[in-house]
Write an enzyme that holds these catalytic residues in place. Sequence first.
Site, PDB file in Angstrom:
ATOM      1  N   LEU A 268       2.175   3.476   7.990  1.00 37.97           N
ATOM      2  CA  LEU A 268       1.700   2.210   7.428  1.00 37.97           C
ATOM      3  C   LEU A 268       2.572   1.025   7.838  1.00 37.97           C
ATOM      4  O   LEU A 268       2.199  -0.123   7.598  1.00 37.97           O
ATOM      5  CB  LEU A 268       1.690   2.298   5.885  1.00 37.97           C
ATOM      6  CG  LEU A 268       0.426   2.821   5.207  1.00 37.97           C
ATOM      7  CD1 LEU A 268       0.037   4.188   5.698  1.00 37.97           C
ATOM      8  CD2 LEU A 268       0.603   2.856   3.701  1.00 37.97           C
TER       9      LEU A 268
ATOM     10  N   ILE B 261       0.843  -1.206   0.000  1.00 34.14           N
ATOM     11  CA  ILE B 261       0.000   0.000   0.000  1.00 34.14           C
ATOM     12  C   ILE B 261       0.878   1.256   0.000  1.00 34.14           C
ATOM     13  O   ILE B 261       0.615   2.214  -0.726  1.00 34.14           O
ATOM     14  CB  ILE B 261      -0.970   0.004   1.208  1.00 34.14           C
ATOM     15  CG1 ILE B 261      -1.870  -1.237   1.167  1.00 34.14           C
ATOM     16  CG2 ILE B 261      -1.823   1.284   1.205  1.00 34.14           C
ATOM     17  CD1 ILE B 261      -2.811  -1.394   2.363  1.00 34.14           C
TER      18      ILE B 261
ATOM     19  N   TYR C   5      -2.545  -9.875  16.803  1.00 36.55           N
ATOM     20  CA  TYR C   5      -2.535  -8.849  15.756  1.00 36.55           C
ATOM     21  C   TYR C   5      -3.653  -7.838  16.003  1.00 36.55           C
ATOM     22  O   TYR C   5      -3.436  -6.624  16.019  1.00 36.55           O
ATOM     23  CB  TYR C   5      -2.690  -9.512  14.384  1.00 36.55           C
ATOM     24  CG  TYR C   5      -2.647  -8.544  13.237  1.00 36.55           C
ATOM     25  CD1 TYR C   5      -1.553  -7.703  13.072  1.00 36.55           C
ATOM     26  CD2 TYR C   5      -3.682  -8.465  12.324  1.00 36.55           C
ATOM     27  CE1 TYR C   5      -1.506  -6.806  12.015  1.00 36.55           C
ATOM     28  CE2 TYR C   5      -3.637  -7.578  11.261  1.00 36.55           C
ATOM     29  CZ  TYR C   5      -2.551  -6.753  11.116  1.00 36.55           C
ATOM     30  OH  TYR C   5      -2.506  -5.866  10.076  1.00 36.55           O
TER      31      TYR C   5
ATOM     32  N   ASP D 148      11.459   2.188   5.397  1.00 30.91           N
ATOM     33  CA  ASP D 148      10.984   0.806   5.311  1.00 30.91           C
ATOM     34  C   ASP D 148      12.159  -0.101   5.630  1.00 30.91           C
ATOM     35  O   ASP D 148      13.257   0.098   5.105  1.00 30.91           O
ATOM     36  CB  ASP D 148      10.473   0.527   3.886  1.00 30.91           C
ATOM     37  CG  ASP D 148       9.554  -0.680   3.837  1.00 30.91           C
ATOM     38  OD1 ASP D 148       8.418  -0.525   3.365  1.00 30.91           O
ATOM     39  OD2 ASP D 148       9.975  -1.776   4.268  1.00 30.91           O
TER      40      ASP D 148
END
Length: 325
Positions: A76, A12, A149, A31
């Site tokens: 994200l 995404i 989660y 990242d």
Amino acid sequence: MKVLITGGAGFIGSHLAETLLKKGEEVYCIDDLSTGRLQNVQHLRHHPQFHLAVETILNESVMDRLVSECDVIYHLAAAVGVELIVKSPVETIQRNILGTDVVLRLANRYLRKVLIASTSEVYGKSEAVPFGEDDDRVLGPTTKSRWSYSSSKAIDEFLALAYHKEKNLETVIMRLFNTVGPRQTGRYGMVIPRLVQQALRGDPLTVYGDGGQVRCFTFVEDVVDAAIRLMETPAAVGQVFNIGNNQGITIAELAEKIKALTGSQSEIVYIPYEQAYEEGFEDMRIRIPDLSKAKRVIGYEPKTKLDQILVRVIDHFRNHEQETR
Ligand code: UDP
């Protein structure tokens, strides 16, 4: 505007980076490439307004610099994929909770607006569809690692809402339902890339359980548009929004559709959950969002129908044959 995307080389995140660059923004991504991939942003790397740091968001000195230099943050970066979560619960819990703690603490230090990507997993195994943002959550026991989660992302939501309430930090929460599109890998469990790759290879399509579980699939570009609108809408601050599609399909029907659209001769096989994941695994039987709040506040409406999504994903794997092997 300078924008920071954590998880910017993810599925995404990379689509969001692309869209923001097209809008003329300067995009900074961080990242650690745990599930993100350099190839997702390969086409952006020479763009003068694109910057990538290959680093974990737990590195506070790097994050401090990035947050201080950027105007807004799309957070994200997280552990993703049910298969990965069941296999690596420690990493899931740490990555999600500690990572969001770093992001929110630094955002608060520099007074930066943050959008937090959460998940429909927070609703747990409730079957009271469609799920509204203020509905109760129904979770299994702590001995079943899947629920870690849901709980870790719920802590992220609590923390973001608390920063808003207590410290007036501008935070927005986007609860994502099953999101799909090009560049999503099947490696961590996601059903559509897995079944499409199986169909293209001529391997059996693996449907878990009895295939009667229902999901709604959203195209990644619809999610990216919603994320940007949530960030740009002052009335969204301090609130939670479902972002998804509300047209449900069973996984058995999905497998049939993928078989037909690929023209595959593959058979469809049914695999018990305990074999696919682990003993005692609990799945969500049905997951459908109530989208009325997102529609009211940001005019959100998912534009892409499932067949169009599947065609895009099939084309992607046909054009990137090496990923299908
Ligand atoms: N699933 C399946 N075959 C696969 C992978 C997943 O039948 O090869 C099922 C999975 O058990 C779940 C649904 O497809 O019921 C969606 O799975 P996914 O991991 O994509 O997302 P989830 O909804 O579980 O977050």
